[in-house]
Design a protein around this motif. Structure first.
Motif, PDB file in Angstrom:
ATOM      1  N   GLU A   4      -5.922  -9.883   1.590  1.00 40.70           N
ATOM      2  CA  GLU A   4      -4.504  -9.556   1.678  1.00 40.70           C
ATOM      3  C   GLU A   4      -4.279  -8.054   1.482  1.00 40.70           C
ATOM      4  O   GLU A   4      -3.447  -7.460   2.176  1.00 40.70           O
ATOM      5  CB  GLU A   4      -3.725 -10.333   0.628  1.00 40.70           C
ATOM      6  N   ARG A   5      -4.978  -7.440   0.566  1.00 39.74           N
ATOM      7  CA  ARG A   5      -4.840  -5.990   0.356  1.00 39.74           C
ATOM      8  C   ARG A   5      -5.262  -5.218   1.596  1.00 39.74           C
ATOM      9  O   ARG A   5      -4.646  -4.218   1.950  1.00 39.74           O
ATOM     10  CB  ARG A   5      -5.674  -5.547  -0.842  1.00 39.74           C
ATOM     11  N   ARG A   6      -6.312  -5.665   2.239  1.00 40.12           N
ATOM     12  CA  ARG A   6      -6.768  -4.986   3.461  1.00 40.12           C
ATOM     13  C   ARG A   6      -5.721  -5.116   4.570  1.00 40.12           C
ATOM     14  O   ARG A   6      -5.506  -4.190   5.350  1.00 40.12           O
ATOM     15  CB  ARG A   6      -8.095  -5.564   3.937  1.00 40.12           C
ATOM     16  N   GLN A   7      -5.096  -6.266   4.651  1.00 38.89           N
ATOM     17  CA  GLN A   7      -4.099  -6.475   5.703  1.00 38.89           C
ATOM     18  C   GLN A   7      -2.842  -5.665   5.450  1.00 38.89           C
ATOM     19  O   GLN A   7      -2.199  -5.213   6.383  1.00 38.89           O
ATOM     20  CB  GLN A   7      -3.745  -7.967   5.808  1.00 38.89           C
ATOM     21  N   THR A   8      -2.459  -5.508   4.198  1.00 38.86           N
ATOM     22  CA  THR A   8      -1.243  -4.753   3.884  1.00 38.86           C
ATOM     23  C   THR A   8      -1.484  -3.263   3.745  1.00 38.86           C
ATOM     24  O   THR A   8      -0.535  -2.520   3.545  1.00 38.86           O
ATOM     25  CB  THR A   8      -0.630  -5.285   2.576  1.00 38.86           C
ATOM     26  N   LYS A   9      -2.702  -2.834   3.888  1.00 33.09           N
ATOM     27  CA  LYS A   9      -3.050  -1.423   3.766  1.00 33.09           C
ATOM     28  C   LYS A   9      -2.450  -0.654   4.944  1.00 33.09           C
ATOM     29  O   LYS A   9      -2.546  -1.071   6.087  1.00 33.09           O
ATOM     30  CB  LYS A   9      -4.566  -1.277   3.752  1.00 33.09           C
ATOM     31  N   ARG A  10      -1.854   0.485   4.657  1.00 37.83           N
ATOM     32  CA  ARG A  10      -1.256   1.298   5.707  1.00 37.83           C
ATOM     33  C   ARG A  10      -2.327   2.159   6.353  1.00 37.83           C
ATOM     34  O   ARG A  10      -3.161   2.737   5.671  1.00 37.83           O
ATOM     35  CB  ARG A  10      -0.167   2.165   5.140  1.00 37.83           C
ATOM     36  N   VAL A  11      -2.234   2.280   7.626  1.00 40.28           N
ATOM     37  CA  VAL A  11      -3.181   3.101   8.374  1.00 40.28           C
ATOM     38  C   VAL A  11      -2.398   4.291   8.938  1.00 40.28           C
ATOM     39  O   VAL A  11      -1.378   4.113   9.629  1.00 40.28           O
ATOM     40  CB  VAL A  11      -3.836   2.304   9.524  1.00 40.28           C
ATOM     41  N   TYR A  12      -2.842   5.481   8.655  1.00 40.24           N
ATOM     42  CA  TYR A  12      -2.185   6.698   9.150  1.00 40.24           C
ATOM     43  C   TYR A  12      -2.950   7.225  10.347  1.00 40.24           C
ATOM     44  O   TYR A  12      -4.160   7.397  10.295  1.00 40.24           O
ATOM     45  CB  TYR A  12      -2.129   7.755   8.047  1.00 40.24           C
ATOM     46  N   LYS A  30      -8.404  -9.730  -1.911  1.00 39.36           N
ATOM     47  CA  LYS A  30      -8.972  -8.553  -1.268  1.00 39.36           C
ATOM     48  C   LYS A  30      -8.602  -8.520   0.214  1.00 39.36           C
ATOM     49  O   LYS A  30      -8.265  -7.473   0.770  1.00 39.36           O
ATOM     50  CB  LYS A  30     -10.493  -8.553  -1.444  1.00 39.36           C
TER      51      LYS A  30
END
Length: 107
Positions: free
Chosen positions: A97-105, A95
């Motif tokens: 890792e997913r937050r870290q790789t999440k793209r922020v627009y 979880k």
């Protein structure tokens, strides 16, 4: 009354068969347990002619019910292996890792 209800077919308003009669000879079904109860109580009634203590045989009913509950529900639930803690830690790290790789627009 329960066996009478099980042996009665159900029809819809047009007369079509919805639910056929339950087979009263099916193994490990409710009908088999009801037949066993009827046989046991009949035997106890006959034996009670000879002694008043034969009613103690009826204590086999709650003992058997407890045995079925223990072997099918309670025992496996009490003695089930505990979930491994490594799985919870793995889920947390995935979880994160997913937050870290999440793209922020950004607008």
């Amino acid at each position: 009354m329960a066996m009478k209800a099980m042996s009665r077919p159900q029809y819809d308003a047009g007369g079509n068969l919805l639910d056929p009669v339950t087979d009263l000879n099916i193994e490990k079904g409710l009908a088999e347990y009801l037949k066993d109860l009827i046989i046991l109580t009949s035997i106890v009634q006959v034996l009670a002619v000879f002694s008043n203590y034969f009613w103690l045989l009826l204590l086999a009913i709650p003992a058997y019910v407890f045995y079925l509950l223990w072997t099918n529900f309670l025992g496996p639930w009490f003695f089930a292996p505990a979930p491994e803690e490594g799985d919870a830690e793995d889920n947390k790290s995935k979880k994160k890792e997913r937050r870290q790789t999440k793209r922020v627009y950004v607008k």
